[in-house]
Design an enzyme around this catalytic site. Structure first.
Site, PDB file in Angstrom:
ATOM      1  N   SER A  21       0.862   1.794  -0.518  1.00  0.00           N
ATOM      2  CA  SER A  21       1.069   1.597   0.920  1.00  0.00           C
ATOM      3  C   SER A  21       2.524   1.674   1.355  1.00  0.00           C
ATOM      4  O   SER A  21       2.801   1.849   2.545  1.00  0.00           O
ATOM      5  CB  SER A  21       0.481   0.256   1.368  1.00  0.00           C
ATOM      6  OG  SER A  21       1.234  -0.833   0.866  1.00  0.00           O
ATOM      7  N   LYS A 100       5.587  -5.149   3.082  1.00  0.00           N
ATOM      8  CA  LYS A 100       5.572  -4.207   4.203  1.00  0.00           C
ATOM      9  C   LYS A 100       6.965  -4.183   4.826  1.00  0.00           C
ATOM     10  O   LYS A 100       7.835  -4.978   4.491  1.00  0.00           O
ATOM     11  CB  LYS A 100       4.556  -4.630   5.274  1.00  0.00           C
ATOM     12  CG  LYS A 100       3.127  -4.807   4.796  1.00  0.00           C
ATOM     13  CD  LYS A 100       2.470  -3.510   4.358  1.00  0.00           C
ATOM     14  CE  LYS A 100       1.041  -3.765   3.871  1.00  0.00           C
ATOM     15  NZ  LYS A 100       0.453  -2.541   3.260  1.00  0.00           N
TER      16      LYS A 100
END
Length: 218
Positions: A21, A100
């Protein structure tokens, strides 16, 4: 061991990247040798807080933890050994920790709607030069766009003391966009942040500092 445990608890520790990701910034995939990163737990002491562009490790809010499965043994003795090993950084903590990039902070409004040139924060496009290109997965033009690097979303005004976070691999990341129906509108409380990602430690061919650019400079 006590010194190592104190270092991991208060200063910083290593984490293994488990998924794709955050590519191309951080590498990880099933069956491959994922990056091991150093996370600085002192980065946000005092009045300091995460900035747009920072790559952070955080504990998933409750609504993000539905698919999390504990890796600890059901055997009390083995589980105790695993927990002790976690304290000194030999194995990962038994919690749903994610990594993230911060895109927007408390009070800012984030969106990507039809016609927008990219992810917009307070009406201005944020820098996306660090994202995965070409994109990993196709974008359905009926529900999103190439500029948005995925489905349309927003506008969402980030609550104070919260963060809007996204993966650099925008079409292969379950991030704030995927949790907008929860009580926090997909945002993450600042208090959930473990620290800022400073460097890739292993594998040696990828060792180096991780860039945390100001993505709202324009």
């Amino acid at each position: 061991m006590l010194i190592l445990g104190a270092f991991n608890l208060f200063v910083g520790r290593l984490y293994l990247i488990p998924s794709e990701s955050m590519e191309p910034t951080l590498n990880g995939c099933a069956g491959c040798d994922g990056d091991r990163i150093f996370v600085n737990k002192l980065a946000y002491l005092g009045d300091s807080s995460p900035h747009p562009g920072d790559v952070v490790v955080f504990r998933g809010p409750d609504s993000w933890n539905g698919s999390y499965t504990s890796q600890r043994s059901r055997n009390d003795v083995i589980r105790g050994i695993q927990n002790a090993a976690s304290v000194v950084g030999i194995i990962a903590p038994d919690e749903n920790t994610l990594v993230k990039r911060v895109v927007a902070t408390g009070g800012q409004t984030v969106q990507c709607r039809a016609g927008d040139p990219g992810i917009m924060v307070n009406g201005k496009k944020v820098d996306d030069e660090f994202t995965e290109k070409p994109m990993s997965n196709p974008v359905d033009p009926a529900t999103g766009s190439q500029a948005c690097q995925g489905p349309y979303f927003g506008p969402v005004t980030v609550p104070q003391d919260n963060l809007w976070v996204m993966g650099d691999n925008r079409t292969n990341s379950l991030d704030s966009r995927g949790h907008m129906g929860d009580e926090l509108q997909g945002t993450v409380p600042v208090e959930n942040v473990v620290g800022r990602v400073e460097a890739i430690v292993l594998p040696f061919g990828r060792t180096g500092f991780v860039d945390n650019p100001d993505i709202q400079h324009n």
